[in-house]
Design a protein around this motif. Sequence first.
Motif, PDB file in Angstrom:
ATOM      1  N   GLY A  24       0.807  -1.216   0.000  1.00  0.00           N
ATOM      2  CA  GLY A  24       0.000   0.000   0.000  1.00  0.00           C
ATOM      3  C   GLY A  24       0.838   1.262   0.000  1.00  0.00           C
ATOM      4  O   GLY A  24       0.476   2.263  -0.646  1.00  0.00           O
ATOM      5  N   GLU A  25       1.965   1.254   0.722  1.00  0.00           N
ATOM      6  CA  GLU A  25       2.854   2.417   0.736  1.00  0.00           C
ATOM      7  C   GLU A  25       3.353   2.728  -0.674  1.00  0.00           C
ATOM      8  O   GLU A  25       3.339   3.870  -1.123  1.00  0.00           O
ATOM      9  N   TYR A  26       3.802   1.709  -1.372  1.00  0.00           N
ATOM     10  CA  TYR A  26       4.311   1.914  -2.728  1.00  0.00           C
ATOM     11  C   TYR A  26       3.183   2.272  -3.696  1.00  0.00           C
ATOM     12  O   TYR A  26       3.349   3.129  -4.572  1.00  0.00           O
ATOM     13  N   LEU A  27       2.032   1.637  -3.538  1.00  0.00           N
ATOM     14  CA  LEU A  27       0.909   1.924  -4.403  1.00  0.00           C
ATOM     15  C   LEU A  27       0.429   3.363  -4.212  1.00  0.00           C
ATOM     16  O   LEU A  27       0.106   4.068  -5.182  1.00  0.00           O
ATOM     17  N   GLY A  28       0.395   3.836  -2.961  1.00  0.00           N
ATOM     18  CA  GLY A  28      -0.003   5.216  -2.697  1.00  0.00           C
ATOM     19  C   GLY A  28       0.940   6.216  -3.327  1.00  0.00           C
ATOM     20  O   GLY A  28       0.506   7.262  -3.834  1.00  0.00           O
ATOM     21  N   ARG A  29       2.227   5.907  -3.345  1.00  0.00           N
ATOM     22  CA  ARG A  29       3.185   6.806  -3.963  1.00  0.00           C
ATOM     23  C   ARG A  29       3.018   6.821  -5.489  1.00  0.00           C
ATOM     24  O   ARG A  29       3.151   7.873  -6.122  1.00  0.00           O
ATOM     25  N   ASN A  30       2.737   5.683  -6.071  1.00  0.00           N
ATOM     26  CA  ASN A  30       2.457   5.662  -7.509  1.00  0.00           C
ATOM     27  C   ASN A  30       1.204   6.467  -7.835  1.00  0.00           C
ATOM     28  O   ASN A  30       1.142   7.159  -8.864  1.00  0.00           O
ATOM     29  N   TYR A  31       0.198   6.374  -6.972  1.00  0.00           N
ATOM     30  CA  TYR A  31      -1.037   7.126  -7.190  1.00  0.00           C
ATOM     31  C   TYR A  31      -0.765   8.630  -7.141  1.00  0.00           C
ATOM     32  O   TYR A  31      -1.258   9.395  -7.987  1.00  0.00           O
ATOM     33  N   THR A  32       0.038   9.053  -6.160  1.00  0.00           N
ATOM     34  CA  THR A  32       0.381  10.476  -6.057  1.00  0.00           C
ATOM     35  C   THR A  32       1.151  10.953  -7.281  1.00  0.00           C
ATOM     36  O   THR A  32       0.893  12.041  -7.814  1.00  0.00           O
ATOM     37  N   GLU A  33       2.096  10.147  -7.746  1.00  0.00           N
ATOM     38  CA  GLU A  33       2.873  10.529  -8.923  1.00  0.00           C
ATOM     39  C   GLU A  33       1.991  10.611 -10.169  1.00  0.00           C
ATOM     40  O   GLU A  33       2.185  11.473 -11.024  1.00  0.00           O
ATOM     41  N   SER A  34       1.007   9.735 -10.274  1.00  0.00           N
ATOM     42  CA  SER A  34       0.179   9.681 -11.481  1.00  0.00           C
ATOM     43  C   SER A  34      -0.703  10.916 -11.632  1.00  0.00           C
ATOM     44  O   SER A  34      -1.109  11.259 -12.751  1.00  0.00           O
ATOM     45  N   LYS A  35      -0.990  11.627 -10.539  1.00  0.00           N
ATOM     46  CA  LYS A  35      -1.834  12.813 -10.627  1.00  0.00           C
ATOM     47  C   LYS A  35      -1.106  14.001 -11.236  1.00  0.00           C
ATOM     48  O   LYS A  35      -1.740  14.943 -11.720  1.00  0.00           O
ATOM     49  N   GLN A  36       0.226  13.997 -11.180  1.00  0.00           N
ATOM     50  CA  GLN A  36       1.045  15.015 -11.836  1.00  0.00           C
ATOM     51  C   GLN A  36       0.686  16.437 -11.393  1.00  0.00           C
ATOM     52  O   GLN A  36       0.652  17.368 -12.202  1.00  0.00           O
ATOM     53  N   ARG A  37       0.420  16.615 -10.128  1.00  0.00           N
ATOM     54  CA  ARG A  37       0.145  17.956  -9.617  1.00  0.00           C
ATOM     55  C   ARG A  37       1.439  18.754  -9.522  1.00  0.00           C
ATOM     56  O   ARG A  37       2.516  18.184  -9.332  1.00  0.00           O
TER      57      ARG A  37
END
Length: 312
Positions: A284-297
């Motif tokens: 989940g830690e790694y998945l959450g970081r991928n999710y944050t990166e994918s938003k490209q804010r």
Amino acid sequence: MPQLTVVVPAYNEAAVLETFHQRLAAVLDGISIECHVLYVDDGSSDATWAIIESLVAGDSRTGALKLSRNFGKEAALTAGLDQIVAGAAVVIDADLQDPPELIPKLIEQWQAGYDVVYATRTVREGETGFKRFTAAMFYRSMERLSDTAIPRDTGDFRLLSRRALDALGQLRERQRFMKGLFTWIGYRQTAVHYQRDPRKAGVTKWNYWRLTQLAIEGITSFSSAPLRLATWIGLLSAGLAFLYGMWVLAKSLLYGDAVRGYPTLMLVILFLGGVQLLALGVIGEYLGRNYTESKQRPLYFVDKQHSPQRQN
């Protein structure tokens, strides 16, 4: 003519800013190259921005950025470094634990051909024994877990050459662990050792919760070891469970089954359930970081800006 910009991130540092600037200005007065100072107010809620504006008005070498809110120190550092279009940069905190008087030694190594000159602490004054112990454990853990050799006992206080800044500017990841990014870019790097002083005024913004979050950020940003560890723990657990199952089967065939073993059954269930939850948490830690990166804010937004004046 070589240029140098000192980037100073600040968050609620009103109590120490004026003293810090006096010491920094005295150091820059003795340096023969063109120097500027850039303060980055990371959404402070005290008088930090008002003091920074007074420093800008009183010293033509000084500029400032005010971010639209508190984005965190890593983003504030990035905002400051993004503004530097020529010359090298020195990153230093405003709490005076890192002495501005060390800057000339950093410049000497830069002029000797190094692209990154980092300041390594030999003594950490003003910190509890527990904090020194946890800091030492973190740096040594990162050394073992990460493929990037992050220097021990080294914070953000360092000098970056022009090409190091250009390389760093290409790294736009949202989950930023600057100590790792400074090392990851490579080039010639060297250390200057110093004794870290206690904070001169105000209170630290880094409690143990935030330090733990930073440690998790660093480990997950520069190592996949936790994922591999979860895999090995899962394999070990499965192996033990298989061996235990074979033992239970053999015992039942040889001696029969008296319908006993409830405590053992619960122990096995709780153990395997805990291992599964641990593995899911790591994933989940790694998945959450991928999710944050994918938003490209964007990494930050600037509310106000004052540019330093070029020296004649």
